[in-house]
Motif scaffolding. Structure first.
Motif, PDB file in Angstrom:
ATOM      1  N   SER A  45      50.808  61.672 -21.643  1.00  6.56           N
ATOM      2  CA  SER A  45      51.399  61.257 -20.363  1.00  6.56           C
ATOM      3  C   SER A  45      52.882  60.974 -20.530  1.00  6.56           C
ATOM      4  O   SER A  45      53.687  61.327 -19.654  1.00  6.56           O
ATOM      5  CB  SER A  45      50.711  59.996 -19.829  1.00  6.56           C
ATOM      6  N   ASP A 175      48.770  65.789 -14.867  1.00  6.83           N
ATOM      7  CA  ASP A 175      48.366  64.778 -15.848  1.00  6.83           C
ATOM      8  C   ASP A 175      46.911  64.395 -15.611  1.00  6.83           C
ATOM      9  O   ASP A 175      46.612  63.586 -14.730  1.00  6.83           O
ATOM     10  CB  ASP A 175      49.266  63.541 -15.762  1.00  6.83           C
ATOM     11  N   GLU A 176      46.041  64.982 -16.386  1.00  9.94           N
ATOM     12  CA  GLU A 176      44.596  64.732 -16.264  1.00  9.94           C
ATOM     13  C   GLU A 176      44.139  64.735 -14.803  1.00  9.94           C
ATOM     14  O   GLU A 176      43.672  63.712 -14.283  1.00  9.94           O
ATOM     15  CB  GLU A 176      44.238  63.402 -16.934  1.00  9.94           C
TER      16      GLU A 176
HETATM   17 MG   LIG Z   1      47.531  59.857 -20.236  1.00 13.13          MG
END
Ligand SMILES: [Mg+2]
Ligand SMILES: Nc1ncnc2c1ncn2[C@@H]1O[C@H](COP(=O)(O)OP(=O)(O)O)[C@@H](O)[C@H]1O
Lengths: 256, 215
Positions: A45, A175-176
């Motif tokens: 991240s 991000d995910e």
């Molecule tokens: Mg992360």
């Protein structure tokens, strides 16, 4: 043509006591789909946040389409470009968050049109047309007048993807994108990302969905402890990992 | 004095009450936002000074502040006390209420998730656009119940203007009560404030409902 170049990125937190990114270099070409995998806390991240200017890196170069967003000064400290330059660079990328971050007070349609009108200066009609076209693509046409709170997580994430695409970015970061979703809702989101990959949208995707990463990526990056441990084609990384840490990570994953 | 005359006289004073009420809101609502901004300033000095001023305004009686602002200039500089007491009264009320509103705005602004700012930043909104288009509308919705509380309190607080003999409803009621040695004006005043607040409740309730189109 390179859309993104990140050279020797270093980032630490807590007064330089916690080194989260340790000299990371990464470049992404037009049309490339790159997946980033790795254990939680490995700095994925933070890497995306540095790439999208949400977090300032300590040191390193950040270049979009040949234009410098940041470069090192003589002391090896990252210095960012001016406001006008960064504004231009911000229009090059988009980011899809783990928890969507839709604007709750705007309808789905307005979530897509307002940034086009306020930031890009598009006309109302033009913005609306682009928004409806993207909602249709996401299978959410009939939700145009709904509010985000009325949608499922999977629908909200597809709206967030449409909102990012409406700005016509050259590169899109994720991000995910499915980590906040119930398992039965991840499929619909992965499907639209897969479709974008087939259309050669340039993307960098942080994900824990290994099968998905294997299927859509041109390149897979395995990160651990703030460094890129290994990268290569999906078959290189998933089927024949060279590094012990990669093997161990994938072994743990397949056991779950 | 008949009850009807009494009510009529006090009703006239209602214009003074309304003047304090509406002018206070007109000035303190925006002023409070300015104060909230200073309170949240990145500069430690500015935010601490603002915090101190807010705590003084909230920690001392409004009645004292009214007296200080109305008569203070006379005692300090021998300025004559302005004939039109509405000005010092509104200044005192507006400053006092701005302090309360500032804290409400601040807590509202701080309750908005950081993801909203980040999403706006990524999309390319400027700081000012982010505040006015994304943050403020959500803040207003969240703080409406607290604002309603303050507005209801303000209706009742207007009666404090009697301490500086400003001619509003309660001041007039109190004068009648003294001259007629009657308790009735206080009953009438109570009914007036209650009805005033019933209207306030209705209007604020409508405003809150109009924002219920999202969670
Ligand atoms: Mg992360
Ligand atoms: N703002 C921050 N302040 C302090 N530490 C942080 C901050 N953001 C991330 N970290 C730390 O950096 C490390 C990497 O975090 P992150 O980039 O979120 O990893 P990942 O996304 O791979 O799980 C973690 O140890 C995390 O606690």
């Amino acid at each position: 043509m390179k859309i993104l170049e990140m050279n020797h990125i270093k980032k630490s937190f807590n007064n330089a006591s916690l080194h989260v990114l340790k000299d990371i270099s990464l470049s992404v070409s037009e049309g490339e789909v790159v997946s980033v995998i790795g254990p939680s806390g490995s700095g994925k991240s933070t890497l995306l946040r540095c790439a999208t200017l949400l977090t300032e890196m300590d040191s390193g170069e950040l270049i979009y389409s040949g234009e410098y967003a940041a470069k090192n000064n003589e002391h090896g400290k990252a210095v960012y470009s001016g406001k006008a330059e960064l504004k231009k660079i911000r229009s090059i990328f988009g980011l899809v968050f783990q928890n969507f971050n839709l604007f709750p007070h705007y309808s789905v349609l307005k979530n897509l049109t307002d940034p086009q009108i306020s930031v890009l200066g598009r006309s109302k009609e033009e913005a609306r047309e682009r928004a409806m076209q993207l909602l249709k693509k996401m299978g959410l046409e009939e939700k145009a007048d709904a509010y985000p709170c009325e949608l499922s997580g999977g629908q909200q994430q597809r709206v967030a993807i449409a909102r990012a695409l409406a700005m016509d970015p050259l590169i899109l970061f994720f991000d995910e994108p499915t980590s906040a979703l119930d398992p039965e809702l991840t499929g619909e989101v992965l499907k639209v990302i897969k479709q974008l990959a087939e259309e050669r949208m340039t993307m960098v995707i942080v994900t824990h969905e290994m099968a998905f990463a294997k299927a859509v990526s041109d390149r897979v990056i395995f990160m651990d402890g703030g460094v890129i441990v290994e990268q290569g084609t999906p078959s290189e990384v998933f089927d024949n990992p060279r590094m012990e840490r990669t093997k161990q990570f994938l072994r743990n994953y397949s056991q779950q | 004095m008949s009850l009807m005359t009494m009510i009529a006289k006090m009703f006239e004073g209602l214009s003074g009450t309304c003047a304090i009420f509406f002018l206070t809101l007109l000035f303190s609502l925006p002023l409070g936002m300015g104060v909230a901004m200073l309170r949240m300033s990145k500069s430690k000095i500015i935010s601490n000074i603002t915090r101190f001023i807010i705590s003084v305004l909230r920690g001392t009686p409004l009645m004292l502040q009214l007296i200080a602002i109305t008569y203070g200039p006379y005692y300090l500089f021998h300025f004559s006390v302005s004939r039109n007491k509405l000005i010092p009264v509104v200044i005192a009320f507006a400053i006092n209420y701005a302090a309360y509103f500032a804290e409400i705005y601040r807590s509202g602004i701080e309750s908005i998730p950081v993801g909203q700012y980040e999403a706006a930043e990524i999309l390319g909104y400027s700081k000012i656009q982010t505040f006015f288009r994304i943050i403020l509308p959500q803040v207003i919705k969240r703080i409406m119940p607290s604002i309603t509380n303050e507005v209801v309190t303000l209706v009742k607080d207007t009666s404090m203007a009697f301490t500086v003999s400003y001619q509003e409803m309660f001041t007039i009621g109190k004068q009648i009560a003294n001259s007629e040695t009657s308790f009735m004006p206080f009953v009438v005043a109570g009914v007036f404030y209650f009805l005033f607040n019933a209207i306030v409740d209705y209007v604020m309730g409508k405003a809150e409902k109009s924002m219920n189109y999202y969670q």
